[in-house]
Design a protein around this motif. Structure first.
Motif, PDB file in Angstrom:
ATOM      1  N   ASN A 159       7.970  28.279 -33.659  1.00 42.27           N
ATOM      2  CA  ASN A 159       7.595  27.320 -34.616  1.00 42.27           C
ATOM      3  C   ASN A 159       8.911  26.798 -35.201  1.00 42.27           C
ATOM      4  N   THR A 160      10.037  27.530 -35.492  1.00 39.80           N
ATOM      5  CA  THR A 160      11.597  27.197 -35.928  1.00 39.80           C
ATOM      6  C   THR A 160      12.186  26.213 -34.733  1.00 39.80           C
ATOM      7  N   ILE A 161      12.247  26.767 -33.407  1.00 39.23           N
ATOM      8  CA  ILE A 161      12.830  26.056 -32.459  1.00 39.23           C
ATOM      9  C   ILE A 161      11.965  24.962 -31.798  1.00 39.23           C
ATOM     10  N   ALA A 162      10.746  24.786 -32.024  1.00 45.02           N
ATOM     11  CA  ALA A 162       9.784  23.559 -31.310  1.00 45.02           C
ATOM     12  C   ALA A 162      10.566  22.379 -31.458  1.00 45.02           C
ATOM     13  N   PRO A 163      11.144  22.128 -32.519  1.00 44.65           N
ATOM     14  CA  PRO A 163      11.731  20.494 -32.557  1.00 44.65           C
ATOM     15  C   PRO A 163      13.055  20.598 -31.951  1.00 44.65           C
ATOM     16  N   VAL A 164      13.585  21.460 -31.314  1.00 40.64           N
ATOM     17  CA  VAL A 164      14.899  21.502 -30.663  1.00 40.64           C
ATOM     18  C   VAL A 164      14.644  21.015 -28.992  1.00 40.64           C
ATOM     19  N   GLU A 165      15.189  20.025 -28.765  1.00 44.02           N
ATOM     20  CA  GLU A 165      15.184  19.522 -27.195  1.00 44.02           C
ATOM     21  C   GLU A 165      16.402  19.714 -26.398  1.00 44.02           C
ATOM     22  N   ALA A 166      16.395  20.252 -25.243  1.00 44.72           N
ATOM     23  CA  ALA A 166      17.386  20.676 -24.657  1.00 44.72           C
ATOM     24  C   ALA A 166      17.771  19.552 -23.426  1.00 44.72           C
ATOM     25  N   PRO A 167      18.694  19.100 -23.254  1.00 42.49           N
ATOM     26  CA  PRO A 167      19.793  19.246 -24.148  1.00 42.49           C
ATOM     27  C   PRO A 167      19.780  18.207 -25.043  1.00 42.49           C
ATOM     28  N   LEU A 168      20.454  18.299 -26.206  1.00 39.57           N
ATOM     29  CA  LEU A 168      20.725  17.175 -27.133  1.00 39.57           C
ATOM     30  C   LEU A 168      22.069  16.480 -27.061  1.00 39.57           C
ATOM     31  N   LEU A 169      23.188  17.144 -26.884  1.00 40.50           N
ATOM     32  CA  LEU A 169      24.427  16.563 -26.757  1.00 40.50           C
ATOM     33  C   LEU A 169      24.902  15.845 -27.971  1.00 40.50           C
ATOM     34  N   ILE A 170      24.356  14.792 -28.357  1.00 39.23           N
ATOM     35  CA  ILE A 170      24.690  14.076 -29.622  1.00 39.23           C
ATOM     36  C   ILE A 170      23.780  14.101 -30.638  1.00 39.23           C
ATOM     37  N   GLY A 171      23.692  14.808 -31.778  1.00 42.05           N
ATOM     38  CA  GLY A 171      22.879  14.754 -32.812  1.00 42.05           C
ATOM     39  C   GLY A 171      23.118  14.054 -34.103  1.00 42.05           C
ATOM     40  N   PRO A 172      22.464  14.202 -35.027  1.00 44.77           N
ATOM     41  CA  PRO A 172      21.222  14.791 -34.912  1.00 44.77           C
ATOM     42  C   PRO A 172      20.107  13.565 -34.213  1.00 44.77           C
ATOM     43  N   LYS A 173      18.786  13.820 -34.154  1.00 41.50           N
ATOM     44  CA  LYS A 173      18.009  12.996 -33.689  1.00 41.50           C
ATOM     45  C   LYS A 173      17.986  11.788 -34.757  1.00 41.50           C
ATOM     46  N   GLU A 178      10.947  10.867 -34.843  1.00 45.58           N
ATOM     47  CA  GLU A 178      11.189  10.495 -33.543  1.00 45.58           C
ATOM     48  C   GLU A 178      11.564  11.462 -32.720  1.00 45.58           C
ATOM     49  N   ARG A 179      10.892  11.540 -31.304  1.00 41.98           N
ATOM     50  CA  ARG A 179      11.345  12.711 -30.233  1.00 41.98           C
ATOM     51  C   ARG A 179      12.443  11.901 -29.390  1.00 41.98           C
ATOM     52  N   TYR A 180      13.814  12.082 -29.896  1.00 44.30           N
ATOM     53  CA  TYR A 180      14.654  11.287 -29.229  1.00 44.30           C
ATOM     54  C   TYR A 180      15.124  12.082 -28.023  1.00 44.30           C
ATOM     55  N   ARG A 181      15.308  11.239 -26.981  1.00 44.68           N
ATOM     56  CA  ARG A 181      15.647  11.814 -25.718  1.00 44.68           C
ATOM     57  C   ARG A 181      16.955  10.857 -25.270  1.00 44.68           C
ATOM     58  N   GLN A 182      17.979  11.616 -24.871  1.00 42.56           N
ATOM     59  CA  GLN A 182      19.177  10.924 -24.420  1.00 42.56           C
ATOM     60  C   GLN A 182      19.018  10.445 -22.843  1.00 42.56           C
ATOM     61  N   ASN A 183      19.727   9.241 -22.681  1.00 43.95           N
ATOM     62  CA  ASN A 183      19.748   8.963 -21.046  1.00 43.95           C
ATOM     63  C   ASN A 183      19.841   9.793 -20.134  1.00 43.95           C
ATOM     64  N   HIS A 184      20.657  10.816 -20.110  1.00 46.34           N
ATOM     65  CA  HIS A 184      21.017  11.582 -19.080  1.00 46.34           C
ATOM     66  C   HIS A 184      20.096  12.931 -18.959  1.00 46.34           C
ATOM     67  N   GLN A 185      19.467  13.126 -18.131  1.00 39.73           N
ATOM     68  CA  GLN A 185      18.567  14.201 -17.890  1.00 39.73           C
ATOM     69  C   GLN A 185      19.055  14.933 -16.654  1.00 39.73           C
ATOM     70  N   PRO A 186      19.550  16.269 -16.852  1.00 38.56           N
ATOM     71  CA  PRO A 186      19.918  17.292 -15.974  1.00 38.56           C
ATOM     72  C   PRO A 186      18.798  17.350 -14.723  1.00 38.56           C
ATOM     73  N   SER A 187      19.522  17.065 -13.371  1.00 38.73           N
ATOM     74  CA  SER A 187      18.648  17.609 -12.246  1.00 38.73           C
ATOM     75  C   SER A 187      18.918  18.853 -11.724  1.00 38.73           C
ATOM     76  N   TYR A 188      19.719  19.888 -12.618  1.00 36.52           N
ATOM     77  CA  TYR A 188      19.926  21.174 -12.033  1.00 36.52           C
ATOM     78  C   TYR A 188      19.568  21.932 -13.533  1.00 36.52           C
ATOM     79  N   PRO A 189      19.586  23.527 -13.308  1.00 37.36           N
ATOM     80  CA  PRO A 189      19.049  24.172 -14.208  1.00 37.36           C
ATOM     81  C   PRO A 189      19.752  23.807 -15.448  1.00 37.36           C
ATOM     82  N   ALA A 190      19.130  23.673 -16.656  1.00 36.91           N
ATOM     83  CA  ALA A 190      20.000  23.633 -17.843  1.00 36.91           C
ATOM     84  C   ALA A 190      20.819  24.564 -18.511  1.00 36.91           C
ATOM     85  N   TYR A 191      20.919  25.952 -17.826  1.00 38.63           N
ATOM     86  CA  TYR A 191      21.834  26.857 -18.413  1.00 38.63           C
ATOM     87  C   TYR A 191      23.122  26.543 -17.617  1.00 38.63           C
ATOM     88  N   TYR A 192      22.878  25.772 -16.568  1.00 39.79           N
ATOM     89  CA  TYR A 192      24.143  25.565 -16.022  1.00 39.79           C
ATOM     90  C   TYR A 192      24.429  24.023 -15.841  1.00 39.79           C
TER      91      TYR A 192
END
Length: 197
Positions: A159-173, A178-192
């Motif tokens: 419940n605590t981390i539910a609002p966190v969206e990966a990746p955020l990069l520039i915060g806060p929302k 608002e479920r803010y999503r940035q323009n860039h979405q990775p096409s490779y694994p988020a851990y890399y």
């Protein structure tokens, strides 16, 4: 790393307009432009992020496992903080134009603008610095592991981390609803998450 470059080839590039290479954009006052070897193939072992932030906006906590970073303040003001892994203390530096903070390879850090119209330049000693984001660590570590390791309630953690969206990069929302999503979405694994691909 470029071991040899034929500077006579027609594909060799010596000029690039960083303003035309937006990496991520939250809005017109909060964005990051990028310059790496894929934009300018003569760079070899250097790259940069051209960062614009308004007051209160933050580059989320992260680290670069393959690059040191030098952050230079062009205009405005920011607090740049880093975790010294040897002393286990957060070091915070308030920077204004002409001041720099050096962030060694692998150190956890973040930047937050303290005034509007802040402009920072982040310079890396790698052609493509890799990034591990705080939002990725929070979202991608299985809740059962967090609960077991730290003896906390797994559902409370979820419940605590539910609002966190990966990746955020520039915060806060922009706002909490608002479920803010940035323009860039990775096409490779988020851990890399190399920002310059």
């Amino acid at each position: 790393m470029v071991s040899y470059m034929d500077y006579t080839l027609p594909s060799t590039r010596f000029f690039f307009d960083v303003n035309k290479s937006t990496f991520v954009k939250k809005d017109n006052n909060n964005l990051i432009n990028v310059l790496g070897i894929s934009q300018l193939n003569t760079l070899e072992n250097v790259s940069l992020l051209d960062i614009y932030l308004s007051k209160g906006n933050v580059i989320e906590p992260h680290y670069h496992q393959n690059a040191a970073e030098l952050v230079y303040c062009i205009s405005g003001a920011a607090n740049i903080s880093l975790l010294n892994p040897f002393t286990r203390k957060i070091l915070s530096y308030s920077v204004t134009p002409g001041q720099v903070v050096n962030i060694p390879l692998g150190w956890w850090h973040y930047e937050i603008a303290t005034v509007d119209h802040t402009h920072l330049l982040a310079i890396f000693d790698a052609p493509t610095p890799e990034v591990i984001l705080g939002s990725d660590l929070l979202k991608l570590t299985p809740p059962s592991i967090i609960a077991h390791t730290y003896s906390i309630n797994e559902n409370q953690w979820k419940n605590t981390i539910a609002p966190v969206e990966a990746p955020l990069l520039i915060g806060p929302k922009r706002n909490k609803k608002e479920r803010y999503r940035q323009n860039h979405q990775p096409s490779y694994p988020a851990y890399y998450y190399p920002p310059f691909q």
